[in-house]
Write a protein that holds these residues in place. Structure first.
Motif, PDB file in Angstrom:
ATOM      1  N   ASN A  44       0.942  -1.083   0.076  1.00  0.00           N
ATOM      2  CA  ASN A  44      -0.034  -0.066  -0.029  1.00  0.00           C
ATOM      3  C   ASN A  44       0.749   1.166  -0.028  1.00  0.00           C
ATOM      4  O   ASN A  44       0.799   2.112   1.054  1.00  0.00           O
ATOM      5  N   GLU A  45       1.675   1.348  -0.880  1.00  0.00           N
ATOM      6  CA  GLU A  45       2.490   2.528  -1.234  1.00  0.00           C
ATOM      7  C   GLU A  45       2.443   3.474  -2.222  1.00  0.00           C
ATOM      8  O   GLU A  45       3.013   4.142  -2.939  1.00  0.00           O
ATOM      9  N   SER A  46       1.086   3.351  -2.790  1.00  0.00           N
ATOM     10  CA  SER A  46       0.924   3.997  -4.141  1.00  0.00           C
ATOM     11  C   SER A  46       1.429   5.408  -4.102  1.00  0.00           C
ATOM     12  O   SER A  46       1.435   5.867  -5.202  1.00  0.00           O
ATOM     13  N   ASP A  86       5.400  -5.899  -5.116  1.00  0.00           N
ATOM     14  CA  ASP A  86       4.004  -5.408  -4.385  1.00  0.00           C
ATOM     15  C   ASP A  86       3.587  -6.581  -3.650  1.00  0.00           C
ATOM     16  O   ASP A  86       3.164  -7.839  -3.847  1.00  0.00           O
ATOM     17  N   ASP A  87       3.636  -6.630  -2.174  1.00  0.00           N
ATOM     18  CA  ASP A  87       3.366  -7.383  -1.037  1.00  0.00           C
ATOM     19  C   ASP A  87       2.014  -7.203  -0.741  1.00  0.00           C
ATOM     20  O   ASP A  87       1.430  -6.885   0.197  1.00  0.00           O
ATOM     21  N   GLY A  88       0.904  -7.814  -1.806  1.00  0.00           N
ATOM     22  CA  GLY A  88      -0.471  -7.956  -1.501  1.00  0.00           C
ATOM     23  C   GLY A  88      -0.988  -6.608  -1.250  1.00  0.00           C
ATOM     24  O   GLY A  88      -1.853  -6.522  -0.379  1.00  0.00           O
ATOM     25  N   ARG A 144      -0.436 -12.470  -2.093  1.00  0.00           N
ATOM     26  CA  ARG A 144      -0.874 -12.092  -1.075  1.00  0.00           C
ATOM     27  C   ARG A 144      -0.036 -11.270  -0.414  1.00  0.00           C
ATOM     28  O   ARG A 144       1.191 -11.402  -0.670  1.00  0.00           O
ATOM     29  N   ASN A 145      -0.449 -10.813   0.859  1.00  0.00           N
ATOM     30  CA  ASN A 145       0.505 -10.049   1.614  1.00  0.00           C
ATOM     31  C   ASN A 145       1.317 -11.091   2.496  1.00  0.00           C
ATOM     32  O   ASN A 145       0.731 -12.049   3.086  1.00  0.00           O
ATOM     33  N   PHE A 146       2.966 -11.323   2.304  1.00  0.00           N
ATOM     34  CA  PHE A 146       3.484 -12.108   3.024  1.00  0.00           C
ATOM     35  C   PHE A 146       4.369 -11.547   4.007  1.00  0.00           C
ATOM     36  O   PHE A 146       5.181 -12.079   4.683  1.00  0.00           O
ATOM     37  N   GLY A 147       4.313 -10.081   4.019  1.00  0.00           N
ATOM     38  CA  GLY A 147       5.412  -9.596   4.982  1.00  0.00           C
ATOM     39  C   GLY A 147       6.536  -8.859   4.726  1.00  0.00           C
ATOM     40  O   GLY A 147       6.857  -9.609   3.479  1.00  0.00           O
ATOM     41  N   LYS A 148       7.097  -8.099   5.017  1.00  0.00           N
ATOM     42  CA  LYS A 148       8.564  -7.348   4.477  1.00  0.00           C
ATOM     43  C   LYS A 148       9.392  -8.348   4.323  1.00  0.00           C
ATOM     44  O   LYS A 148       9.867  -8.260   3.191  1.00  0.00           O
ATOM     45  N   GLU A 149       9.682  -9.013   5.147  1.00  0.00           N
ATOM     46  CA  GLU A 149      10.964  -9.819   5.024  1.00  0.00           C
ATOM     47  C   GLU A 149      10.901 -10.835   3.905  1.00  0.00           C
ATOM     48  O   GLU A 149      11.788 -11.153   3.339  1.00  0.00           O
ATOM     49  N   MET A 167      15.567  -1.485   0.155  1.00  0.00           N
ATOM     50  CA  MET A 167      15.169  -0.058   0.762  1.00  0.00           C
ATOM     51  C   MET A 167      13.744  -0.160   0.697  1.00  0.00           C
ATOM     52  O   MET A 167      12.866  -0.539   0.035  1.00  0.00           O
ATOM     53  N   ASP A 168      13.229   0.756   1.732  1.00  0.00           N
ATOM     54  CA  ASP A 168      11.646   0.937   2.128  1.00  0.00           C
ATOM     55  C   ASP A 168      11.150   1.860   0.868  1.00  0.00           C
ATOM     56  O   ASP A 168      11.789   2.749   0.410  1.00  0.00           O
ATOM     57  N   ALA A 169       9.882   1.644   0.621  1.00  0.00           N
ATOM     58  CA  ALA A 169       9.112   2.597  -0.347  1.00  0.00           C
ATOM     59  C   ALA A 169       8.563   3.865   0.227  1.00  0.00           C
ATOM     60  O   ALA A 169       8.250   4.957  -0.603  1.00  0.00           O
ATOM     61  N   ASP A 170       8.832   4.155   1.453  1.00  0.00           N
ATOM     62  CA  ASP A 170       8.073   5.247   2.109  1.00  0.00           C
ATOM     63  C   ASP A 170       9.144   6.504   2.252  1.00  0.00           C
ATOM     64  O   ASP A 170       8.784   7.430   2.930  1.00  0.00           O
ATOM     65  N   LEU A 171      10.065   6.610   1.672  1.00  0.00           N
ATOM     66  CA  LEU A 171      11.166   7.668   1.635  1.00  0.00           C
ATOM     67  C   LEU A 171      11.712   7.893   3.091  1.00  0.00           C
ATOM     68  O   LEU A 171      12.389   8.889   3.403  1.00  0.00           O
ATOM     69  N   ARG A 198       0.473   5.067   6.615  1.00  0.00           N
ATOM     70  CA  ARG A 198       0.818   4.550   8.030  1.00  0.00           C
ATOM     71  C   ARG A 198       1.773   3.552   7.955  1.00  0.00           C
ATOM     72  O   ARG A 198       1.826   2.514   6.940  1.00  0.00           O
ATOM     73  N   SER A 199       2.557   3.440   9.251  1.00  0.00           N
ATOM     74  CA  SER A 199       3.525   2.347   9.084  1.00  0.00           C
ATOM     75  C   SER A 199       2.764   1.101   9.508  1.00  0.00           C
ATOM     76  O   SER A 199       1.824   1.019   9.950  1.00  0.00           O
ATOM     77  N   GLN A 200       3.194   0.027   8.679  1.00  0.00           N
ATOM     78  CA  GLN A 200       2.410  -1.155   8.906  1.00  0.00           C
ATOM     79  C   GLN A 200       3.025  -1.888  10.172  1.00  0.00           C
ATOM     80  O   GLN A 200       2.363  -2.953  10.267  1.00  0.00           O
ATOM     81  N   TRP A 201       3.953  -1.585  10.791  1.00  0.00           N
ATOM     82  CA  TRP A 201       4.339  -2.037  12.028  1.00  0.00           C
ATOM     83  C   TRP A 201       3.672  -1.539  13.197  1.00  0.00           C
ATOM     84  O   TRP A 201       4.165  -0.766  13.861  1.00  0.00           O
ATOM     85  N   SER A 202       2.763  -2.412  13.949  1.00  0.00           N
ATOM     86  CA  SER A 202       2.028  -2.113  15.001  1.00  0.00           C
ATOM     87  C   SER A 202       2.994  -2.707  16.073  1.00  0.00           C
ATOM     88  O   SER A 202       4.084  -3.151  15.931  1.00  0.00           O
ATOM     89  N   TRP A 209       2.389  -4.759  18.306  1.00  0.00           N
ATOM     90  CA  TRP A 209       2.182  -6.232  18.449  1.00  0.00           C
ATOM     91  C   TRP A 209       3.136  -6.785  17.397  1.00  0.00           C
ATOM     92  O   TRP A 209       3.734  -7.805  17.732  1.00  0.00           O
ATOM     93  N   ARG A 210       3.115  -6.366  16.313  1.00  0.00           N
ATOM     94  CA  ARG A 210       3.802  -6.992  15.180  1.00  0.00           C
ATOM     95  C   ARG A 210       5.505  -6.953  15.437  1.00  0.00           C
ATOM     96  O   ARG A 210       6.004  -7.684  15.262  1.00  0.00           O
ATOM     97  N   LEU A 211       5.688  -5.913  15.839  1.00  0.00           N
ATOM     98  CA  LEU A 211       7.041  -5.534  16.481  1.00  0.00           C
ATOM     99  C   LEU A 211       7.725  -6.835  17.368  1.00  0.00           C
ATOM    100  O   LEU A 211       8.644  -7.278  17.316  1.00  0.00           O
TER     101      LEU A 211
HETATM  102  N1  UDP Z   1       6.100  -3.664   3.941  1.00  0.00           N
HETATM  103  C1  UDP Z   1       5.769  -4.627   3.074  1.00  0.00           C
HETATM  104  N2  UDP Z   1       4.988  -5.690   3.482  1.00  0.00           N
HETATM  105  C2  UDP Z   1       4.565  -5.579   4.797  1.00  0.00           C
HETATM  106  C3  UDP Z   1       4.695  -4.460   5.564  1.00  0.00           C
HETATM  107  C4  UDP Z   1       5.424  -3.486   5.041  1.00  0.00           C
HETATM  108  O1  UDP Z   1       6.337  -4.976   1.979  1.00  0.00           O
HETATM  109  O2  UDP Z   1       3.677  -6.503   5.271  1.00  0.00           O
HETATM  110  C5  UDP Z   1       7.052  -2.582   3.078  1.00  0.00           C
HETATM  111  C6  UDP Z   1       6.393  -1.398   3.449  1.00  0.00           C
HETATM  112  O3  UDP Z   1       5.707  -0.887   2.034  1.00  0.00           O
HETATM  113  C7  UDP Z   1       7.651  -0.179   3.359  1.00  0.00           C
HETATM  114  C8  UDP Z   1       8.545  -1.189   3.981  1.00  0.00           C
HETATM  115  O4  UDP Z   1       8.015  -2.571   4.199  1.00  0.00           O
HETATM  116  O5  UDP Z   1       8.316  -0.245   1.892  1.00  0.00           O
HETATM  117  C9  UDP Z   1       8.798  -0.805   5.683  1.00  0.00           C
HETATM  118  O6  UDP Z   1       7.416  -0.803   6.249  1.00  0.00           O
HETATM  119  P1  UDP Z   1       7.106   0.359   7.088  1.00  0.00           P
HETATM  120  O7  UDP Z   1       7.040   1.775   6.690  1.00  0.00           O
HETATM  121  O8  UDP Z   1       5.397   0.098   7.664  1.00  0.00           O
HETATM  122  O9  UDP Z   1       7.698  -0.125   8.464  1.00  0.00           O
HETATM  123  P2  UDP Z   1       8.642   0.875   9.339  1.00  0.00           P
HETATM  124  O10 UDP Z   1       9.342   1.958   8.543  1.00  0.00           O
HETATM  125  O11 UDP Z   1       7.701   1.440  10.371  1.00  0.00           O
HETATM  126  O12 UDP Z   1       9.852   0.157  10.015  1.00  0.00           O
END
Ligand code: UDP
Ligand code: MG
Length: 322
Positions: free
Chosen positions: A10-12, A39-41, A67-72, A90-94, A201-205, A207-209
């Motif tokens: 969800n980084e469009s 694109d992680d779901g 589908r969504n598999f998580g960042k790792e 690198m992350d997509a959110d700059l 928003r960050s995807q990392w609540s 709880w997830r951390l």
């Molecule tokens: N991300 C992903 N899958 C997920 C959660 C996050 O690919 O299930 C990506 C997200 O789009 C971003 C990066 O991982 O590019 C870091 O995520 P986020 O900004 O939510 O984490 P934070 O910066 O808070 O650690």
């Protein structure tokens, strides 16, 4: 060639600004490059945004997971598709300034195989998060089998050797920071300042951390399992001593009836202790369970831009079955 792998859920709103900053940096490196967005779901228009951006940037490629598999795992997917001699994650959110890649490449050219950005401070973060993160590193340093790179790890450059080593690791519970440390190789740190997230928003609540922290500990140490031997031994010894004391007291002063409250406390305390022990064992058994199932790490819905084939559902190097 340099590959840049960007996991995106969800980084469009962030991808166009990211590209605007990333492409000039990569263009100035005097290296061929590719940008692999995973694109992680996403449930927003991330897929369409990448497709639209591809009109002006042909070196942009897209791996779309089923589908969504998580960042790792998204990163693992990107690594499997990236073909560069070095791969930047690198992350997509700059939050990770693209300009740092210049320093990465400079270090890489000096011969370092793993170059990571190290944050100067954590001051953008909530105090609770910062506190817990500090604790986690403290605990991990004591029990973990590898030394983690503090203040960094998710914005980095991997030499092909390191990328191959990571791609060859089939584990499902992927704790990136630990894996980078585990593979070793000559590494260098580049200081950087974490930016705040551009949009979304960050995807990392929290709880997830927390779950991520448990994953990290359980993937890199069996100390929590061994701990129970000592807890058990200590409680058994204390009980023996207590028993001996009661025996002596009964022999000297005779038996007395009271003692139900203390009995109850002892029984419920021990029940609690045993359940915690079972929980810890369960953590590890759960991990064994997910590993032995041997499911693929991720499923790819579409891979676009690789070898100019429109769709390539099979990853280039499927995980080997042993
Ligand atoms: N991300 C992903 N899958 C997920 C959660 C996050 O690919 O299930 C990506 C997200 O789009 C971003 C990066 O991982 O590019 C870091 O995520 P986020 O900004 O939510 O984490 P934070 O910066 O808070 O650690
Ligand atoms: Mg972020």
């Amino acid at each position: 060639m340099l590959s840049v792998v960007v996991p995106a859920r969800n980084e469009s709103a962030n991808l166009a600004p990211l590209l605007d900053r990333l492409v000039p940096v990569l263009g100035g490196l005097d290296l061929p490059y590719e940008i692999v967005v995973v694109d992680d779901g996403s449930t927003d228009a991330t897929f369409q945004t990448v497709m639209a951006l591809r009109e002006r940037e042909r070196r942009l490629k897209l791996v779309s997971l089923s589908r969504n598999f998580g960042k790792e795992i998204a990163l693992a997917a990107g690594l499997r598709y990236a073909t560069g001699d070095a791969v930047v994650l690198m992350d997509a959110d700059l939050q990770h300034p693209p300009e740092t890649i210049r320093d990465f490449v400079a270090k890489w050219r000096e011969g370092y195989r793993f170059v990571y950005a190290q944050r100067r401070s954590r001051h953008g973060e909530a105090p609770l998060r910062r506190f817990l993160a500090k604790r986690f590193y403290r605990v991990f340093a004591r029990v973990g089998e590898v030394a983690l790179l503090e203040g960094g790890g998710d914005f980095c450059l991997l030499d092909r050797k390191v990328a191959d080593a990571l791609a060859a690791m089939p584990e499902r519970n992927r704790f990136g920071k630990g894996l980078y440390a585990w593979v070793g190789f000559k590494s260098a740190a580049v200081p950087f300042e974490v930016q705040s997230r551009l949009a979304g928003r960050s995807q990392w609540s929290l709880w997830r951390l927390w779950t991520y922290a448990i994953d990290g500990i359980a993937s890199f140490t069996t100390v929590p399992l061994r701990l129970w031997t000592y807890v058990g031994a200590a409680i058994a010894l204390l009980s023996l001593a207590f028993g001996a004391a009661i025996l002596l007291r009964t022999l000297i002063w005779g038996a007395e009836v009271p003692g139900y409250p203390s009995l109850f406390v002892a029984v419920s305390f021990l029940a609690g202790i045993q359940l915690i022990g079972l929980g810890v064992i369960g953590e590890y058994i759960g991990r064994i369970f997910t590993e032995v199932k041997q499911r693929p790490l991720f499923l790819v819905d579409a891979a676009i831009g690789f070898d100019d084939k429109a769709t390539d559902p099979a990853p280039p190097a499927a995980p080997t079955k042993s």
